[in-house]
Design an enzyme around this catalytic site. Structure first.
Site, PDB file in Angstrom:
ATOM      1  N   LYS A 114       0.630  -1.094  -0.088  1.00  0.00           N
ATOM      2  CA  LYS A 114      -0.184   0.053   0.056  1.00  0.00           C
ATOM      3  C   LYS A 114       0.879   1.225   0.167  1.00  0.00           C
ATOM      4  O   LYS A 114       2.223   1.249   0.394  1.00  0.00           O
ATOM      5  CB  LYS A 114      -0.905  -0.123   1.335  1.00  0.00           C
ATOM      6  CG  LYS A 114      -0.091  -0.102   2.521  1.00  0.00           C
ATOM      7  CD  LYS A 114      -1.164  -0.319   3.717  1.00  0.00           C
ATOM      8  CE  LYS A 114      -0.329  -0.379   5.093  1.00  0.00           C
ATOM      9  NZ  LYS A 114      -1.124  -0.565   6.193  1.00  0.00           N
TER      10      LYS A 114
ATOM     11  N   TYR B  23      14.022  31.381   2.631  1.00  0.00           N
ATOM     12  CA  TYR B  23      12.605  31.937   2.739  1.00  0.00           C
ATOM     13  C   TYR B  23      12.707  32.557   4.280  1.00  0.00           C
ATOM     14  O   TYR B  23      12.977  31.499   5.187  1.00  0.00           O
ATOM     15  CB  TYR B  23      11.561  31.140   2.393  1.00  0.00           C
ATOM     16  CG  TYR B  23      11.096  30.892   1.057  1.00  0.00           C
ATOM     17  CD1 TYR B  23      10.685  32.153   0.185  1.00  0.00           C
ATOM     18  CD2 TYR B  23      11.086  29.663   0.442  1.00  0.00           C
ATOM     19  CE1 TYR B  23      10.449  31.853  -1.075  1.00  0.00           C
ATOM     20  CE2 TYR B  23      10.849  29.483  -1.042  1.00  0.00           C
ATOM     21  CZ  TYR B  23      10.525  30.791  -1.559  1.00  0.00           C
ATOM     22  OH  TYR B  23      10.182  30.400  -3.095  1.00  0.00           O
TER      23      TYR B  23
HETATM   24  C1  PLP Z   1      -0.401  -1.577   6.907  1.00  0.00           C
HETATM   25  C2  PLP Z   1      -0.838  -2.679   7.603  1.00  0.00           C
HETATM   26  C3  PLP Z   1      -0.183  -3.668   7.795  1.00  0.00           C
HETATM   27  C4  PLP Z   1       1.436  -4.033   7.896  1.00  0.00           C
HETATM   28  O1  PLP Z   1       1.788  -3.211   9.122  1.00  0.00           O
HETATM   29  P1  PLP Z   1       3.413  -3.046   9.345  1.00  0.00           P
HETATM   30  O2  PLP Z   1       3.434  -2.542  10.613  1.00  0.00           O
HETATM   31  O3  PLP Z   1       3.932  -2.019   8.252  1.00  0.00           O
HETATM   32  O4  PLP Z   1       4.089  -4.355   8.865  1.00  0.00           O
HETATM   33  C5  PLP Z   1      -0.852  -5.202   8.463  1.00  0.00           C
HETATM   34  N1  PLP Z   1      -1.946  -5.226   8.261  1.00  0.00           N
HETATM   35  C6  PLP Z   1      -3.038  -3.949   8.046  1.00  0.00           C
HETATM   36  C7  PLP Z   1      -4.483  -4.164   8.152  1.00  0.00           C
HETATM   37  C8  PLP Z   1      -2.419  -2.918   7.588  1.00  0.00           C
HETATM   38  O5  PLP Z   1      -3.045  -1.845   7.320  1.00  0.00           O
END
Ligand code: PLP
Length: 364
Positions: free
Chosen positions: A5, A237
């Site tokens: 993701k 800036y």
């Molecule tokens: C993002 C996510 C993960 C992975 O989490 P990490 O801490 O990056 O390993 C797992 N399960 C869900 C539902 C998530 O949203």
């Protein structure tokens, strides 16, 4: 399940997913949104994909068409998905997330019971998985809370089995859960994000030894301009930095438009020629200034390392993020599309969106 993701946590969705499919042979891919799942399918990812955030009304046809597995954050999503699957003459794999304590996307006990009941009338939906998500598996002081989550999940699995369901996948653990709660949290699938990218410093329990991982990502820019200015010169800036000595100023083309947070202004550090030097003045959209007065022989084109190592000197993603009061995952995820991603492994350079997409000079 390889979590890809948010642009593979900033590492680049398609090259990373292609590498994970072809070389690492990940069994599953996890994304947050339907759009991310569709992008993976269009890029030729054929392994199972779970959309952890489910779909919005109107996206159910895409879930069906692209053969995405989905969660159902509310019972109301059931009928529209069943209808879309039935129209297409297809079956959709559904993973139900049970809220065992995080209070976020999962179904409450009532909702879970309702969904199990209503699923019986949905011949085109297959209950493929039962999952939960840990709220604080990285915090030893919350270990009892996590164990309680594991227990509640086991009860929900029992409830489903008692009602005649035979979900194939039982999954609970994120990186922190895998690190600190084996074997209880293993299920038969784990959803790895941070750990997959070697980000282990600030999202895992300090009560256990860190796993032998290496960070995948480093962040560099090259010195674009160099000048010496006299004492009393305001820089950038807002004139937030005024030199106190004759100062050698290096300008690098990396700014908040690239995901370098503005809060790094006058705070963050960067490695140039093996030495840490300060960011001076405000980080602007495209450009950041460094004080390289104390570094001998600085030249145009020298590499400034924001995350990563030069020789013995390292700035970890965790240290970089700590400057802005955040965690490494936020730092890597924030990197925008403008930053060329250069993939080192030979297997990755042939991936779509990989090396050939970026100007060669950016990857030397
Ligand atoms: C993002 C996510 C993960 C992975 O989490 P990490 O801490 O990056 O390993 C797992 N399960 C869900 C539902 C998530 O949203």
């Amino acid at each position: 399940m390889a979590m890809v993701k948010a642009n593979a946590y900033g590492h680049g969705l398609l090259p990373v997913a292609t590498f994970l499919q072809d070389v690492v042979r990940a069994d599953w891919f996890g994304v947050a949104t339907t759009e991310e799942g569709v992008a993976l399918r269009r890029a030729g990812i054929t392994r199972p994909i779970l959309v952890l955030g489910g779909f919005w009304f109107g996206q159910e046809a895409a879930i069906v068409h692209y053969d995405l597995a989905t969660t159902l954050p509310d019972p109301d999503y059931l009928p529209v998905l069943e209808q879309a699957a039935s129209q297409a003459g297809r079956t959709v794999a559904v993973h139900l997330e049970i809220d065992t304590g995080i209070g976020r996307l999962g179904l409450s006990p009532d909702q879970f019971t309702t969904v199990l009941e209503r699923l019986k009338a949905c011949p085109h939906l297959r209950l493929d998985g039962l999952m939960t998500h840990f709220a604080s598996a990285d915090l030893p002081e919350h270990a009892d809370f996590t164990r309680d989550q594991i227990r509640r999940h086991a009860l929900a699995v029992q409830q489903a089995r008692a009602a005649g369901w035979t979900p194939r996948y039982i999954h609970l653990a994120n990186s922190a859960g895998l690190h600190a709660f084996l074997p209880e949290a293993a299920g038969n699938l784990v959803r790895l994000g941070g750990l997959l990218y070697g980000i282990a410093g600030d999202a895992l329990s300090p009560a256990f030894p860190p796993p032998p991982t290496q960070p995948v990502l480093s962040l560099h820019a090259r010195i674009l301009g160099l000048k010496t200015v006299p004492p009393g010169t305001p820089l950038g800036y807002g004139c937030t930095f005024v030199t106190r000595r004759p100062t050698r100023v290096a300008t690098v083309p990396l700014g908040y438009g690239d995901g370098l947070h503005r809060i790094q202004s006058n705070r963050g550090q960067v490695i140039v020629r093996g030495r840490k030097v300060p960011i001076i003045g405000r980080v602007s959209m495209d450009v950041t200034m460094l004080d390289v007065t104390d570094v001998p022989d600085v030249a145009l084109g020298n590499v400034a390392t924001f995350i990563g190592s030069q020789g013995e000197t390292t700035i970890t993603a965790e240290e970089y993020a700590a400057v802005m009061g955040s965690i490494a995952l936020e730092a890597t995820t924030a990197l925008t599309a403008r930053v060329p991603r250069c993939y080192r492994a030979a297997a990755m350079s042939s991936a779509p969106g990989g090396r050939e997409d970026t100007p060669a000079s950016a990857c030397k």
